[in-house]
Design a protein around this motif. Structure first.
Motif, PDB file in Angstrom:
ATOM      1  N   SER A  38     -18.789 -43.400  15.402  1.00 27.57           N
ATOM      2  CA  SER A  38     -17.833 -44.499  15.549  1.00 27.57           C
ATOM      3  C   SER A  38     -18.170 -45.267  16.816  1.00 27.57           C
ATOM      4  O   SER A  38     -18.765 -44.720  17.754  1.00 27.57           O
ATOM      5  N   ALA A  47     -16.507 -41.499  11.182  1.00 31.88           N
ATOM      6  CA  ALA A  47     -17.044 -40.576  10.189  1.00 31.88           C
ATOM      7  C   ALA A  47     -17.449 -39.284  10.880  1.00 31.88           C
ATOM      8  O   ALA A  47     -17.835 -39.281  12.052  1.00 31.88           O
ATOM      9  N   LEU A  55     -21.468 -36.622   4.499  1.00 31.89           N
ATOM     10  CA  LEU A  55     -20.186 -37.104   5.004  1.00 31.89           C
ATOM     11  C   LEU A  55     -19.101 -36.091   4.648  1.00 31.89           C
ATOM     12  O   LEU A  55     -18.872 -35.807   3.473  1.00 31.89           O
ATOM     13  N   ALA A  58     -13.882 -39.023   6.765  1.00 33.11           N
ATOM     14  CA  ALA A  58     -14.001 -40.403   7.230  1.00 33.11           C
ATOM     15  C   ALA A  58     -12.610 -40.993   7.387  1.00 33.11           C
ATOM     16  O   ALA A  58     -11.650 -40.527   6.783  1.00 33.11           O
ATOM     17  N   PRO A  86     -17.941 -44.519   3.693  1.00 33.45           N
ATOM     18  CA  PRO A  86     -16.896 -44.725   4.706  1.00 33.45           C
ATOM     19  C   PRO A  86     -16.420 -46.169   4.814  1.00 33.45           C
ATOM     20  O   PRO A  86     -15.377 -46.431   5.387  1.00 33.45           O
TER      21      PRO A  86
END
Length: 163
Positions: A38, A47, A55, A58, A86
């Motif tokens: 981020s 995320a 992932l 998120a 995301p």
């Protein structure tokens, strides 16, 4: 909605605690191996990725007061057909996470964590939520105070606040 509140005192300056919360190089050492991604700007994505790049969670950055408050939403991206991008806007957050840092004159930082589960599950799920976040905070405290990266084996390492 179910709210969990935790509090821990860390023998570290608030700047070090902030860096640990926001740095993709540090989060894997206490956040269950997950790397955060981020720019920590309100409205921007956040995320959490496994070492293989998968992932895991998120959300969106909701509030930032650098060095004092960090709040974001989290959604489980997992579906039978794989993780959600995301940047997709149709995900509903399952959790709000808010870290509050309070410096003390004695060099300690009081770290308060509020976790709001927007969809309440069973009591077993609530217990699991408390265990997960307690261990995370315990791991962060250990990392900052002693350089240890292992998570505490005892549930009582960081106790939820009552009420």
């Amino acid at each position: 909605m179910r709210t969990h509140v935790f509090s821990v005192y860390v023998a570290a300056a608030t700047s070090r605690v902030w860096t640990a919360l926001t740095s993709p190089q540090v989060t894997p050492h206490y956040y269950y191996g997950l790397r955060t991604e981020s720019d920590w700007s309100v409205g921007h994505p956040v995320a959490f990725r496994a070492p293989d790049g998968l992932l895991v969670a998120a959300g969106e950055v909701l509030r930032v007061e650098r060095g004092r408050v960090l709040m974001y939403s989290l959604a489980d991206p997992g579906h039978d057909d794989g993780p959600v991008d995301p940047d997709t806007s149709d995900r509903r957050p399952a959790t709000w996470v808010c870290f509050e840092l309070h410096p003390r004159e004695d060099g300690l930082t009081r770290l308060r964590l509020v976790v709001d589960e927007l969809e309440c599950g069973s009591e077993e799920e609530a217990d699991e939520t408390e265990l997960v976040w307690s261990r995370l905070l315990g791991g962060l405290k250990a990392l900052l105070e002693a350089g240890a990266v292992g998570l505490p084996r005892q549930r009582g390492a960081v106790l939820p606040e009552n009420g």
